[in-house]
Design an enzyme around this catalytic site. Structure first.
Site, mmCIF file in Angstrom:
data_model
loop_
_atom_site.group_PDB
_atom_site.id
_atom_site.type_symbol
_atom_site.label_atom_id
_atom_site.label_comp_id
_atom_site.label_asym_id
_atom_site.label_seq_id
_atom_site.Cartn_x
_atom_site.Cartn_y
_atom_site.Cartn_z
ATOM 1 N N GLU A 111 -25.089 53.645 -91.252
ATOM 2 C CA GLU A 111 -25.078 53.550 -92.716
ATOM 3 C C GLU A 111 -26.297 54.267 -93.262
ATOM 4 O OE1 GLU A 111 -24.722 49.771 -94.677
ATOM 5 O OE2 GLU A 111 -23.195 49.049 -93.269
ATOM 6 N N GLU A 134 -25.426 44.373 -89.227
ATOM 7 C CA GLU A 134 -26.598 43.808 -89.876
ATOM 8 C C GLU A 134 -26.675 42.285 -89.764
ATOM 9 O OE1 GLU A 134 -26.912 45.314 -93.864
ATOM 10 O OE2 GLU A 134 -27.258 47.364 -93.198
#
Length: 487
Positions: free
Chosen positions: A387, A179
């Site tokens: 995720e 991320e």
């Protein structure tokens, strides 16, 4: 450690409900969130150590000093993973544990922890998936300017070489960054994440240097890893939707897609920054001097798989002229925007949707749409859901159990979305739930529980929640059972 319940027996599922052969079932954590041992064996502070010690930055003044104590309890944790039937474990490496200053030789004691962890996983039949960077920059590199400085990308390449040399013979799947949007725009834009800076131009510079670091790390990994090893990057791509069908709201969605998604997918997957992003942010950054000759070729070094993180969709509108952006972009409250160049866009929570403890809308269709959008824009690109999960207000019953039917419903809905995407042509290779266990949830401290394993932080006792038993059953079946079969 509490044993896994044996009372959910696998049942034969119809072939149509089964996941593809070879589909990987895993769970994920991150170093600063679970390891603890913040000052042991040569580890020095990262930006998250500094940030969490800054008054008012983290709820209740919590820090990751102890977290889930995974550093000392990893053998028990791996045994629990084996009992649950996990086929893969996605962990991140603490950069300042193995290279305390972000420069120079590694500290062998730090490397030894990851060597032992990987060996334990392999002995248990669990594939290790290593992430090089999950937001914890060594503080000394931040003191030298951090990600807005080009030199940090050079340091990251050196660090990648150290890790490839230490674990390349045993780890087959490597992720460069987790991320990078959060690292750049929450860390240097809105300031709700470490290092807590609120500088729009620095956030954009950080984004470019994170892209460059990724590309250089891919070069290093490909040069050192054996044939057959896989490289990846994990992006939290925003599934952006306009609030209405108006042209203004379509413009809002375009802007957020540019600075939320294409700032990374453009250079990484297409070899160029999108022109509309450059135009939206030209008043903040001189891209012609920031992006040097050869940068885009480096950044676009191909990956073997793209990691996709998804929790909730992003709903946006463009306020009337003279009004300012408002609402909830789900990334934390701040007087400063993490959307440089598009600060005026307004964010909304979807009406009529159930919410998690983070007040995030629950919408599995968003994951299906996101996977299909990527497949449309980048046909043939293998994907991995790296995720996906939810925080709820979990508690231990007097009988010592943690019942979390809301999380089971969330996971069921999103795994169904993955299955539908596969049926519709997306090449999804696996699924890693977030998270294996409760942990330090960044600026929320220990107030939010994402784990399928409950952690009693006072005793460090692990208690598999009902969702852990349910997920274990999904893995055994290699299929999604009816939701009403959960117990």
């Amino acid at each position: 450690m509490t044993a896994v319940r044996p009372d959910i027996a696998p049942k034969q599922a119809p072939e149509a409900t089964r996941f593809p052969t070879g589909f990987v079932w895993g769970a994920a954590t991150a170093a600063y969130q679970v390891e603890g041992a913040a000052a042991e064996d040569g580890r020095t502070p990262s930006i998250w150590d500094t940030f969490s010690r800054t008054p008012g930055k983290v709820r209740n003044g919590d820090t990751g000093d102890i977290a889930a104590d995974h550093y000392h309890r990893f053998r028990d944790d791996v045994a629990l993973m084996k009992q649950l039937g996990l086929k893969a474990y996605r962990f991140s490496v603490s950069w300042s544990r193995v290279q305390p200053t972000g420069r120079g030789p590694a500290v062998e004691r730090g490397l030894d922890f990851y060597r032992k962890l990987v060996d334990e996983l392999l002995e248990a039949g669990i594939a290790p998936v290593a992430t090089l960077y999950h937001w914890d920059l060594p503080q000394e590199l931040e003191d030298a300017g951090g990600w807005p400085e080009r030199g940090t990308a050079d340091r990251f390449a050196d660090y990648a070489a150290i890790m490839a040399g230490a674990l390349g013979d045993r780890v087959q799947t490597w992720t460069t960054l987790n991320e990078p949007w959060c690292s750049a725009f929450l860390g240097y834009g809105s300031g709700v994440h470490a290092p807590g800076r609120t500088e729009p131009a620095s956030a954009l510079r950080a984004a470019h240097h994170l892209n460059l670091a990724h590309g250089r790390a891919i070069e290093v990994l490909r040069g050192q890893l054996p044939a057959g090893a896989q490289t990846s990057v994990t992006l939290n791509l925003h599934q952006v939707r306009p609030l209405t069908a108006s042209p203004a709201d379509a413009e809002a969605a375009r802007r957020i897609d540019a600075v939320g998604n294409r700032v990374f997918t453009g250079p990484m997957l297409n070899g160029a920054y999108p022109e509309d992003l450059l135009a939206d942010t030209a008043h903040l950054v001189d891209w012609s001097s920031l992006v040097r000759d050869g940068d885009l070729a480096t950044i676009s070094n191909p990956v073997d798989v793209l990691g996709v993180n998804y929790y909730t969709p992003t709903l946006v509108s463009l306020p009337e002229k003279g009004e300012t952006g408002s609402g909830n972009d789900v990334h934390g409250a701040s007087a400063f925007s993490p959307w440089p160049g598009s600060e005026h866009v307004a964010f909304h929570l979807a009406e009529g949707k159930e919410r998690t403890a983070m007040n995030w809308s629950i919408d599995p269709n968003g994951l299906h749409s996101l996977l299909m959008d990527i497949t449309r824009d980048h046909p043939g690109l293998p994907l991995m859901v790296t995720e996906n999960g939810a925080a709820f207000d979990d508690y231990v019953s007097p009988e010592g159990r943690v019942e979390d039917p809301e999380r089971i419903a969330y996971l069921h809905g999103h795994l169904d979305a993955v299955q539908r995407a596969v049926a519709d042509g997306a090449d999804v290779r696996g699924y890693f739930l977030w998270s294996l266990m409760d942990n330090f949830e960044w600026a929320y401290g220990y107030s939010k529980r994402f784990g399928t394993v409950y952690v009693d932080y006072a005793s460090q006792r692990r208690i598999p929640k009902a969702s852990a038993h349910w997920y274990s059953d999904v893995i055994r079946r290699h299929a999604l059972p009816p939701l009403d079969s959960a117990s």
